[in-house]
Write a protein that holds these residues in place. Structure first.
Motif, PDB file in Angstrom:
ATOM      1  N   ARG A 222      77.540  21.800  11.626  1.00  0.00           N
ATOM      2  CA  ARG A 222      78.238  23.050  11.924  1.00  0.00           C
ATOM      3  C   ARG A 222      77.338  24.239  11.623  1.00  0.00           C
ATOM      4  NH1 ARG A 222      84.145  23.064   9.391  1.00  0.00           N
ATOM      5  NH2 ARG A 222      84.112  25.084  10.490  1.00  0.00           N
ATOM      6  N   LEU A 223      76.508  24.135  10.575  1.00  0.00           N
ATOM      7  CA  LEU A 223      75.557  25.214  10.285  1.00  0.00           C
ATOM      8  C   LEU A 223      74.527  25.336  11.413  1.00  0.00           C
ATOM      9  CD1 LEU A 223      74.739  24.902   6.465  1.00  0.00           C
ATOM     10  CD2 LEU A 223      75.878  26.789   7.617  1.00  0.00           C
TER      11      LEU A 223
ATOM     12  N   TRP B 235      64.274  21.916  11.295  1.00  0.00           N
ATOM     13  CA  TRP B 235      63.229  22.103  10.290  1.00  0.00           C
ATOM     14  C   TRP B 235      63.755  22.808   9.043  1.00  0.00           C
ATOM     15  CZ3 TRP B 235      58.472  24.307  13.459  1.00  0.00           C
ATOM     16  CH2 TRP B 235      58.123  23.372  14.456  1.00  0.00           C
ATOM     17  N   THR B 236      65.042  22.995   8.931  1.00  0.00           N
ATOM     18  CA  THR B 236      65.589  23.845   7.872  1.00  0.00           C
ATOM     19  C   THR B 236      66.327  23.055   6.796  1.00  0.00           C
ATOM     20  OG1 THR B 236      67.668  24.193   9.063  1.00  0.00           O
ATOM     21  CG2 THR B 236      65.879  25.768   9.477  1.00  0.00           C
ATOM     22  N   ASP B 237      66.592  23.737   5.673  1.00  0.00           N
ATOM     23  CA  ASP B 237      67.454  23.251   4.600  1.00  0.00           C
ATOM     24  C   ASP B 237      68.733  24.074   4.604  1.00  0.00           C
ATOM     25  OD1 ASP B 237      65.380  21.591   3.736  1.00  0.00           O
ATOM     26  OD2 ASP B 237      64.598  23.118   2.368  1.00  0.00           O
ATOM     27  N   ALA B 238      69.804  23.484   4.070  1.00  0.00           N
ATOM     28  CA  ALA B 238      71.055  24.219   3.865  1.00  0.00           C
ATOM     29  C   ALA B 238      71.011  24.846   2.475  1.00  0.00           C
ATOM     30  CB  ALA B 238      72.251  23.292   4.008  1.00  0.00           C
ATOM     31  N   HIS B 239      70.972  26.162   2.429  1.00  0.00           N
ATOM     32  CA  HIS B 239      70.805  26.909   1.182  1.00  0.00           C
ATOM     33  C   HIS B 239      72.142  27.443   0.690  1.00  0.00           C
ATOM     34  CE1 HIS B 239      69.417  29.993  -1.617  1.00  0.00           C
ATOM     35  NE2 HIS B 239      70.028  30.915  -0.898  1.00  0.00           N
ATOM     36  N   HIS B 240      72.406  27.335  -0.624  1.00  0.00           N
ATOM     37  CA  HIS B 240      73.581  27.956  -1.236  1.00  0.00           C
ATOM     38  C   HIS B 240      73.305  29.444  -1.434  1.00  0.00           C
ATOM     39  CE1 HIS B 240      74.321  23.736  -2.335  1.00  0.00           C
ATOM     40  NE2 HIS B 240      75.585  24.064  -2.553  1.00  0.00           N
ATOM     41  N   LEU B 241      74.041  30.317  -0.750  1.00  0.00           N
ATOM     42  CA  LEU B 241      73.836  31.758  -0.890  1.00  0.00           C
ATOM     43  C   LEU B 241      74.071  32.203  -2.325  1.00  0.00           C
ATOM     44  CD1 LEU B 241      75.508  32.912   2.435  1.00  0.00           C
ATOM     45  CD2 LEU B 241      73.066  32.944   1.887  1.00  0.00           C
ATOM     46  N   THR B 242      75.167  31.730  -2.928  1.00  0.00           N
ATOM     47  CA  THR B 242      75.332  31.843  -4.378  1.00  0.00           C
ATOM     48  C   THR B 242      74.959  30.474  -4.936  1.00  0.00           C
ATOM     49  OG1 THR B 242      77.092  33.461  -4.214  1.00  0.00           O
ATOM     50  CG2 THR B 242      76.921  32.250  -6.274  1.00  0.00           C
TER      51      THR B 242
ATOM     52  N   GLY C 289      78.232  28.643  -7.190  1.00  0.00           N
ATOM     53  CA  GLY C 289      78.424  28.651  -5.744  1.00  0.00           C
ATOM     54  C   GLY C 289      78.859  27.300  -5.214  1.00  0.00           C
ATOM     55  N   PRO C 290      79.905  27.253  -4.365  1.00  0.00           N
ATOM     56  CA  PRO C 290      80.400  25.987  -3.830  1.00  0.00           C
ATOM     57  C   PRO C 290      79.591  25.532  -2.622  1.00  0.00           C
ATOM     58  CG  PRO C 290      81.721  27.763  -2.971  1.00  0.00           C
ATOM     59  CD  PRO C 290      80.713  28.400  -3.895  1.00  0.00           C
ATOM     60  N   SER C 291      79.741  24.291  -2.258  1.00  0.00           N
ATOM     61  CA  SER C 291      79.089  23.766  -1.054  1.00  0.00           C
ATOM     62  C   SER C 291      80.031  23.956   0.125  1.00  0.00           C
ATOM     63  CB  SER C 291      78.718  22.295  -1.248  1.00  0.00           C
ATOM     64  OG  SER C 291      77.800  22.150  -2.296  1.00  0.00           O
ATOM     65  N   ASP C 292      80.294  25.216   0.464  1.00  0.00           N
ATOM     66  CA  ASP C 292      81.159  25.604   1.573  1.00  0.00           C
ATOM     67  C   ASP C 292      80.337  26.334   2.617  1.00  0.00           C
ATOM     68  OD1 ASP C 292      83.298  24.608   0.117  1.00  0.00           O
ATOM     69  OD2 ASP C 292      83.851  26.588  -0.687  1.00  0.00           O
ATOM     70  N   LEU C 293      80.791  26.303   3.865  1.00  0.00           N
ATOM     71  CA  LEU C 293      80.049  26.957   4.936  1.00  0.00           C
ATOM     72  C   LEU C 293      79.965  28.462   4.727  1.00  0.00           C
ATOM     73  CD1 LEU C 293      81.300  25.014   8.086  1.00  0.00           C
ATOM     74  CD2 LEU C 293      79.218  24.681   6.774  1.00  0.00           C
ATOM     75  N   THR C 294      80.966  29.053   4.089  1.00  0.00           N
ATOM     76  CA  THR C 294      80.928  30.493   3.830  1.00  0.00           C
ATOM     77  C   THR C 294      79.942  30.858   2.728  1.00  0.00           C
ATOM     78  OG1 THR C 294      82.846  30.168   2.388  1.00  0.00           O
ATOM     79  CG2 THR C 294      83.267  30.958   4.628  1.00  0.00           C
TER      80      THR C 294
ATOM     81  N   ARG D 172      74.481  37.021   2.559  1.00  0.00           N
ATOM     82  CA  ARG D 172      75.932  36.825   2.653  1.00  0.00           C
ATOM     83  C   ARG D 172      76.312  36.600   4.100  1.00  0.00           C
ATOM     84  NH1 ARG D 172      78.970  41.776   3.504  1.00  0.00           N
ATOM     85  NH2 ARG D 172      77.545  43.513   3.930  1.00  0.00           N
ATOM     86  N   VAL D 173      77.401  35.897   4.303  1.00  0.00           N
ATOM     87  CA  VAL D 173      77.912  35.625   5.643  1.00  0.00           C
ATOM     88  C   VAL D 173      78.790  36.794   6.059  1.00  0.00           C
ATOM     89  CG1 VAL D 173      79.284  34.066   7.069  1.00  0.00           C
ATOM     90  CG2 VAL D 173      77.844  33.139   5.243  1.00  0.00           C
ATOM     91  N   THR D 174      78.472  37.399   7.197  1.00  0.00           N
ATOM     92  CA  THR D 174      79.248  38.519   7.719  1.00  0.00           C
ATOM     93  C   THR D 174      79.718  38.194   9.137  1.00  0.00           C
ATOM     94  OG1 THR D 174      77.255  39.610   8.550  1.00  0.00           O
ATOM     95  CG2 THR D 174      77.968  40.186   6.320  1.00  0.00           C
TER      96      THR D 174
END
Length: 466
Positions: free
Chosen positions: A363-364, A382-389, A395-400, A421-423
């Motif tokens: 989904r990301l 080629w990317t990693d999923a990064h925790h914004l917080t 910080g939770p492992s949520d898409l937001t 941050r997700v906007t």
């Protein structure tokens, strides 16, 4: 003190020299009377010679320091340099080693090196070990908290008593992590990253190619975690032993890992990237900056090395990684963190789900399309999923609370402490916005933090701090 001996403090210079001559005569005669000694006597004799040799080397350094202080080399006829003076008056140093002795003597004359001087002139540390320690201190000193300099000298001298030069050098990163200025240990990894390289393969035999690979501490840990399980010996179908050399097994395991990555193609990985075990103090995981002099060079082993994470198990056991690296691994690797409190007890940060699931990553990919760092269009694969917080900050492992980052920009975001941050734009499409001001993450975290155990809300996400 043995009965009949004179206290060392009451001996005059002439008496000391006379006893040196007596000791020399005894050492010269020893080989002719060894037949009289039992096995235990031989051991005792060697121990006594070892102590005498150490004391003599310390005395040599003390004499050289005194001669330089008095200006004796320059008063010689003709005038001599300190090295020439040593060569002229010491038979052993006429062959080699005079420069080393003079270098240590010159260093011992500096008041700031009082710990070095005491260790050398008493014979506690050899001139050779002192030279290695001096080189290490010259490298470390610009990066150390001023209040920690004596602590670091103590650690180097203690190690120099019983260990070789290689062991002394290995202490460098631990001392830098525990006693360095803010970011000093992190800077070593940043500088090392520029030296990472993989050469084009060159043919060295028909069908055989050679590559030269240089990687950072982090790269080594990830590489070993990836190829370790696949490089173990594998018995044949009839139970015969695996006769492949270790180097061959490792090479084949690496090729196998690359093959699985190629097979995955543009799909997300069915499992996380690698498995790495690391121990780190909770305070180091949750904060970037360290307090001056907070650690000891001989910290409690349960707490690991202050200011760093310590890898556990496999070939990289005992290697250090920066807290930033541990925080980044917590986003997207099967890192098994052993997080310790100040008493060395394992603590639970309170969230069962730390990694983003393959479904979330897909989904990301659809949402972000590529690396979200401004100006970068590295493809999603080629990317990693990064925790914004960060996970360590609650910080939770949520898409937001997620964003795609390529490896290079994932490193930059953590090392520079950048906030994202997700906007949602006017068309209702979500995207990630980054504040590229260095330290913006810490400023945002401070503004959102309402205290332990309370709910904290941002513009587009909600989470609990541990």
């Amino acid at each position: 003190m043995t009965e009949g001996t004179t206290p060392a403090a009451s001996l005059g210079y002439a008496e000391c020299v006379r006893r040196f001559e007596a000791a020399r005569e005894a050492a010269a005669a020893l080989s002719s009377v060894l037949w009289q000694a039992s096995g235990a006597d031989l051991a005792a004799g060697l121990e006594a010679l070892g102590e005498l040799s150490a004391a003599c080397e310390g005395a040599e350094a003390a004499v050289t320091v005194e001669a330089i202080d008095r200006g004796e080399p320059g008063c010689s006829s003709p005038p001599q340099t300190p090295r020439e003076w040593v060569v002229a008056h010491h038979r052993r140093y006429a062959v080699a080693g005079a420069s080393r002795l003079v270098e240590i003597a010159q260093a011992c004359r500096q008041p700031s090196n009082h710990i070095l001087r005491e260790a050398v002139v008493t014979g506690r540390v050899s001139v050779g070990a002192a030279q290695v320690a001096l080189k290490e201190m010259r490298l470390l000193a610009p990066h150390l908290n001023p209040d920690a300099v004596d602590t670091v000298w103590d650690a180097l001298m203690t190690l120099g008593e019983r260990h070789d030069a290689r062991t002394i050098r290995q202490l460098r990163e631990r001392l830098l992590a525990a006693h360095g200025l803010d970011d000093a240990f992190d800077d070593t990894e940043d500088k090392a990253r520029a030296g990472a390289a993989l050469s084009p393969g060159r043919q060295i035999a028909p069908g055989l190619y050679e590559y030269l690979l240089r990687v950072t501490r982090e790269g080594r840990a990830m590489l070993e975690a990836a190829i370790g399980p696949g490089s173990a010996p594998v018995p044949g179908p009839d139970g015969e032993p695996d006769e492949r050399p270790v180097a061959q097994r490792r090479a084949e395991a690496l090729v196998s890992v690359v093959g699985r990555a190629l097979t995955a193609g543009d799909r997300t990985w069915s499992s996380t990237k690698a498995q790495v075990f690391v121990g780190i103090a909770l305070a180091d995981l949750q904060t970037r900056h360290k307090a001056t002099g907070r650690g000891s060079a001989h910290a409690d082993a349960r707490l690991g090395v202050p200011g760093a994470g310590t890898l556990l198990g496999a070939l990289t056991s005992g290697d250090l990684v920066t807290p930033d690296t541990v925080r980044r691994w917590a986003c997207d690797a099967t890192i098994i963190p052993t997080v310790l409190n100040t008493c060395g007890e394992v603590v639970d940060l309170g969230r069962a789900t730390r990694l983003f699931t393959p479904a979330q990553v897909k989904r990301l990919w659809l949402r972000d399309r590529h690396c979200t760092y401004p100006g970068c269009d590295a493809p999603a694969a080629w990317t990693d999923a990064h925790h914004l917080t960060h996970w360590a900050d609650g910080g939770p492992s949520d898409l937001t609370n997620a964003a795609l980052l390529c490896q290079r920009h994932h490193t930059i975001v953590h090392s520079r402490r950048l906030h994202g941050r997700v906007t949602t734009n006017e068309h209702g499409r979500q995207h990630v916005t980054w504040d590229l001001t260095r330290g913006s993450y810490d400023a945002a975290l401070t503004g959102l933090d309402t205290g332990p155990g309370q709910r904290v809300s941002g513009d587009d996400t909600t989470w609990h701090r541990p």
